[in-house]
Write a protein that holds these residues in place. Sequence first.
Motif, PDB file in Angstrom:
ATOM      1  N   ARG A   1       0.832  -1.204   0.000  1.00  0.00           N
ATOM      2  CA  ARG A   1       0.000   0.000   0.000  1.00  0.00           C
ATOM      3  C   ARG A   1       0.861   1.247   0.000  1.00  0.00           C
ATOM      4  O   ARG A   1       0.555   2.226  -0.672  1.00  0.00           O
ATOM      5  N   LEU A   2       1.960   1.194   0.738  1.00  0.00           N
ATOM      6  CA  LEU A   2       2.853   2.347   0.795  1.00  0.00           C
ATOM      7  C   LEU A   2       3.458   2.602  -0.587  1.00  0.00           C
ATOM      8  O   LEU A   2       3.515   3.749  -1.040  1.00  0.00           O
TER       9      LEU A   2
ATOM     10  N   LEU B   1       2.176   1.797  -3.420  1.00  0.00           N
ATOM     11  CA  LEU B   1       1.106   2.307  -4.276  1.00  0.00           C
ATOM     12  C   LEU B   1       0.864   3.794  -4.020  1.00  0.00           C
ATOM     13  O   LEU B   1       0.714   4.579  -4.965  1.00  0.00           O
ATOM     14  N   VAL B   2       0.826   4.176  -2.761  1.00  0.00           N
ATOM     15  CA  VAL B   2       0.597   5.582  -2.421  1.00  0.00           C
ATOM     16  C   VAL B   2       1.751   6.455  -2.898  1.00  0.00           C
ATOM     17  O   VAL B   2       1.540   7.531  -3.472  1.00  0.00           O
ATOM     18  N   VAL B   3       2.966   6.002  -2.661  1.00  0.00           N
ATOM     19  CA  VAL B   3       4.133   6.791  -3.061  1.00  0.00           C
ATOM     20  C   VAL B   3       4.175   6.941  -4.582  1.00  0.00           C
ATOM     21  O   VAL B   3       4.418   8.039  -5.106  1.00  0.00           O
TER      22      VAL B   3
ATOM     23  N   THR C   1       1.657   6.809  -6.584  1.00  0.00           N
ATOM     24  CA  THR C   1       0.560   7.698  -6.971  1.00  0.00           C
ATOM     25  C   THR C   1       0.941   9.153  -6.763  1.00  0.00           C
ATOM     26  O   THR C   1       0.681  10.000  -7.619  1.00  0.00           O
ATOM     27  N   LEU C   2       1.550   9.442  -5.614  1.00  0.00           N
ATOM     28  CA  LEU C   2       1.947  10.826  -5.348  1.00  0.00           C
ATOM     29  C   LEU C   2       3.043  11.277  -6.295  1.00  0.00           C
ATOM     30  O   LEU C   2       3.066  12.435  -6.714  1.00  0.00           O
ATOM     31  N   ILE C   3       3.946  10.380  -6.644  1.00  0.00           N
ATOM     32  CA  ILE C   3       4.990  10.731  -7.610  1.00  0.00           C
ATOM     33  C   ILE C   3       4.361  11.082  -8.954  1.00  0.00           C
ATOM     34  O   ILE C   3       4.699  12.090  -9.580  1.00  0.00           O
ATOM     35  N   MET C   4       3.426  10.258  -9.401  1.00  0.00           N
ATOM     36  CA  MET C   4       2.753  10.551 -10.669  1.00  0.00           C
ATOM     37  C   MET C   4       1.959  11.849 -10.564  1.00  0.00           C
ATOM     38  O   MET C   4       1.892  12.631 -11.516  1.00  0.00           O
ATOM     39  N   PHE C   5       1.354  12.079  -9.398  1.00  0.00           N
ATOM     40  CA  PHE C   5       0.566  13.299  -9.217  1.00  0.00           C
ATOM     41  C   PHE C   5       1.444  14.539  -9.322  1.00  0.00           C
ATOM     42  O   PHE C   5       1.120  15.480 -10.047  1.00  0.00           O
TER      43      PHE C   5
END
Lengths: 47, 187
Positions: free
Chosen positions: A21-22, A24-26, A28-32
């Motif tokens: 999950r971490l 995935l979140v990281v 996602t934030l990088i892509m964001f």
Amino acid sequence: MRNIVRSLSLNAVKLDSRYLRLILVVLTLIMFVIGAGAPMIGGGFGG
Amino acid sequence: MVLLVGVIAGLLVGLLRAWLGKKSLSVPQLNWIWLVLIAFILQWLVFIWTVSSRILPDRWAAVTLIGTQLLLLAFAWGNRSKPGFILLEVGLILNFLVITLNGGLMPISPQTVTRLFPNASPGSWQIGERLATGKDIVLEEKDMRLGWLSDHFLLPYWIPYKVAFSPGDVLIALGAFWALAWPRSPE
């Protein structure tokens, strides 16, 4: 694609894998931040 | 990229806080991640992948940038209750405003471009034109709308990494840092 991402996210929760999950979140934030930001990088340019 | 510093720093601080507090790292549950994936892929095709970025018209770049920023706005709004996401949303809105009001690309002044690319060959960039295959368009400051939101911040001269970024980029980096460093709202 939406189902793939949702499936990945749900599987991460189901497996109770905190690290997955971490990641995935990281990611996602990088892509964001790459998509939301608009910094211009210097250096070599032009021909 | 400078924005990735916010993500990396936030992750390190979050891990450090969890380790020092002898607690498990709290990982936020994000909604609508697929919006980010779609936006990223589209921007990668238009701005990063050299095969496509060099042949796609500038108009497509502008439309893609605005469209993908709307996707990211929806993502940030859907996660607005998560720590840090208000900053992400505000930073993105600031970038979106200045980009939309300046033809769909982030404006950058000739002075900033000169400082970024001091060795650029003459004619490699022009005022009024998109800068290479990136998200920026070179505009005189007098011709910018909301120019104070444009890419005009530069890192100190003693840092070899040269990058121009906007006030919105600063808030986005701070929001990403907050989201990972303090993933739970203060009690």
